[in-house]
Design an enzyme around this catalytic site. Structure first.
Site, PDB file in Angstrom:
ATOM      1  N   PRO A   2       0.807  -1.147  -0.027  1.00 13.29           N
ATOM      2  CA  PRO A   2      -0.023   0.096  -0.237  1.00 13.29           C
ATOM      3  C   PRO A   2       0.917   1.338   0.139  1.00 13.29           C
ATOM      4  O   PRO A   2       1.780   1.416   0.899  1.00 13.29           O
ATOM      5  CB  PRO A   2      -0.922  -0.092   1.180  1.00 13.29           C
ATOM      6  CG  PRO A   2      -0.594  -1.425   1.762  1.00 13.29           C
ATOM      7  CD  PRO A   2       0.740  -2.081   1.183  1.00 13.29           C
ATOM      8  N   GLU A   3       0.514   2.199  -0.889  1.00 15.41           N
ATOM      9  CA  GLU A   3       1.281   3.397  -0.952  1.00 15.41           C
ATOM     10  C   GLU A   3       0.717   4.373  -0.332  1.00 15.41           C
ATOM     11  O   GLU A   3      -0.442   4.259   0.347  1.00 15.41           O
ATOM     12  CB  GLU A   3       1.506   3.805  -2.428  1.00 15.41           C
ATOM     13  CG  GLU A   3       2.436   3.150  -3.200  1.00 15.41           C
ATOM     14  CD  GLU A   3       3.760   4.060  -3.752  1.00 15.41           C
ATOM     15  OE1 GLU A   3       4.014   5.079  -3.184  1.00 15.41           O
ATOM     16  OE2 GLU A   3       4.133   3.723  -4.817  1.00 15.41           O
ATOM     17  N   LYS A  57       3.132   6.938   6.225  1.00 19.02           N
ATOM     18  CA  LYS A  57       2.351   5.958   6.015  1.00 19.02           C
ATOM     19  C   LYS A  57       2.153   5.187   7.291  1.00 19.02           C
ATOM     20  O   LYS A  57       1.431   4.361   7.530  1.00 19.02           O
ATOM     21  CB  LYS A  57       3.033   4.773   5.181  1.00 19.02           C
ATOM     22  CG  LYS A  57       2.921   4.934   3.722  1.00 19.02           C
ATOM     23  CD  LYS A  57       3.038   4.126   2.717  1.00 19.02           C
ATOM     24  CE  LYS A  57       4.586   3.750   2.370  1.00 19.02           C
ATOM     25  NZ  LYS A  57       4.744   2.549   1.303  1.00 19.02           N
ATOM     26  N   ARG A 277      15.762   2.700  -8.268  1.00 20.20           N
ATOM     27  CA  ARG A 277      14.317   2.108  -8.143  1.00 20.20           C
ATOM     28  C   ARG A 277      14.203   1.938  -9.544  1.00 20.20           C
ATOM     29  O   ARG A 277      14.682   2.739 -10.751  1.00 20.20           O
ATOM     30  CB  ARG A 277      13.352   3.199  -7.625  1.00 20.20           C
ATOM     31  CG  ARG A 277      13.637   3.678  -6.070  1.00 20.20           C
ATOM     32  CD  ARG A 277      13.592   2.331  -5.374  1.00 20.20           C
ATOM     33  NE  ARG A 277      12.060   1.833  -5.200  1.00 20.20           N
ATOM     34  CZ  ARG A 277      11.184   2.226  -4.349  1.00 20.20           C
ATOM     35  NH1 ARG A 277      11.595   3.202  -3.382  1.00 20.20           N
ATOM     36  NH2 ARG A 277       9.834   1.890  -4.494  1.00 20.20           N
TER      37      ARG A 277
END
Ligand SMILES: [Zn+2]
Length: 287
Positions: A2-3, A57, A277
């Site tokens: 989940p972002e 988050k 990334r």
């Protein structure tokens, strides 16, 4: 994983459902999830949830008339929250299937919170990297200190952002991923924001113009807000939808689109590595 927009969606929904509810019992199925804290049940019974805040988050539950008691929740890779009221189940977090909500608590349930009105909140986490643990005010302050401002914050200071970004000598993508600088942008959202602003991810941050920095700040906020809007459907009502999953990935312009034409200029989108990334950009319109 989940972002931030998914976490924000879960936070908004849970806060709406849990505010004002009083905990009657806590059941720990896996002690690692609560940081091996054997006092969690004693400390939470009788407490009333007043709000759920968030930094990055990390979700921060606050309790009525308690200034030194917080519950920190992090979904990490596979965490999910399910709220059950009568036969109505809703939930969000890591993408889920019908099996995840069957017979709660089930084999992936790590902690359950029961409320005096008969409703319950379950934290499921297949991979056990997530947590739901107690914290003091000092610990919450320490957690907050690790995060910069968020582009979706109404008070986000674009002039400050422009100045700080242009003082950095790393690739602009690396700067945007640094949560201590600005919080909330994960890999997907950085690529999308850079595409919207027309800035190549590999460009050095100190070579981004003031005008482009302004575009980037706006694009970052837009991408996150749009994704939160769509993310509303990732908090599902299982009785109604049977697990239909709306997702921001349907709206991505460059992320995962390598080999396809750019929706803005038609050049073929490339995938490279940048800031460690997988990175997607359009060589035609991102300078
Ligand atoms: Zn393009």
């Amino acid at each position: 994983m989940p972002e931030l927009p998914e976490v924000e969606t879960v936070r908004i929904q849970l806060r709406h459902k849990l505010s004002g509810k009083t905990i009657s019992a806590v059941e720990v199925f896996h002690s690692k999830t609560v940081a091996f804290d054997e006092t969690i049940e004693d400390k939470l019974i009788g407490e009333t949830v007043s709000d759920i805040d968030r930094v990055g988050k990390l979700m921060i539950f606050t309790f009525l008339d308690k200034s030194d008691l917080f519950l920190l929740a992090h979904l990490k890779m596979t965490g999910q929250f399910f709220f059950v009221d009568d036969n109505d189940v809703s939930g969000g977090g890591h993408s889920m299937t019908e099996a995840d909500v069957r017979d709660l608590p089930n084999k992936h349930t790590r902690v359950a919170f029961y409320f005096t009105d008969g409703s319950a909140l379950y934290f499921n986490d297949m991979r056990l990297f997530g947590y739901v643990k107690l914290a003091t005010a000092a610990e919450v302050e320490k957690a907050r200190a690790g995060f910069g401002p968020e582009p979706i914050d109404a008070h986000f200071d674009v002039a400050w952002f422009t100045q700080k970004l242009r003082a950095r000598k790393t690739a602009v993508k690396a700067a945007l991923l640094d949560q201590k600088f600005i919080a909330g942008l994960g890999n997907i959202y950085v690529d999308e924001a850079l595409w919207r602003a027309g800035v190549r991810p590999t460009r050095r941050a100190d070579r981004v113009t003031k005008k482009e920095a302004g575009y980037l700040a706006a694009a970052a906020g837009e991408v996150m807000n749009e994704s939160i809007a769509v993310g509303g459907t990732t908090f599902q009502h299982f009785v109604d939808t049977g697990g239909e999953n709306g997702n921001f990935t349907d709206y991505l312009k460059v992320f995962g689109q390598q080999g396809k034409p750019c929706p803005r200029c038609g050049e073929i989108i490339k995938k490279i590595r940048c800031a460690g990334r997988g990175t997607h950009y359009c060589p035609g319109c991102q300078k």
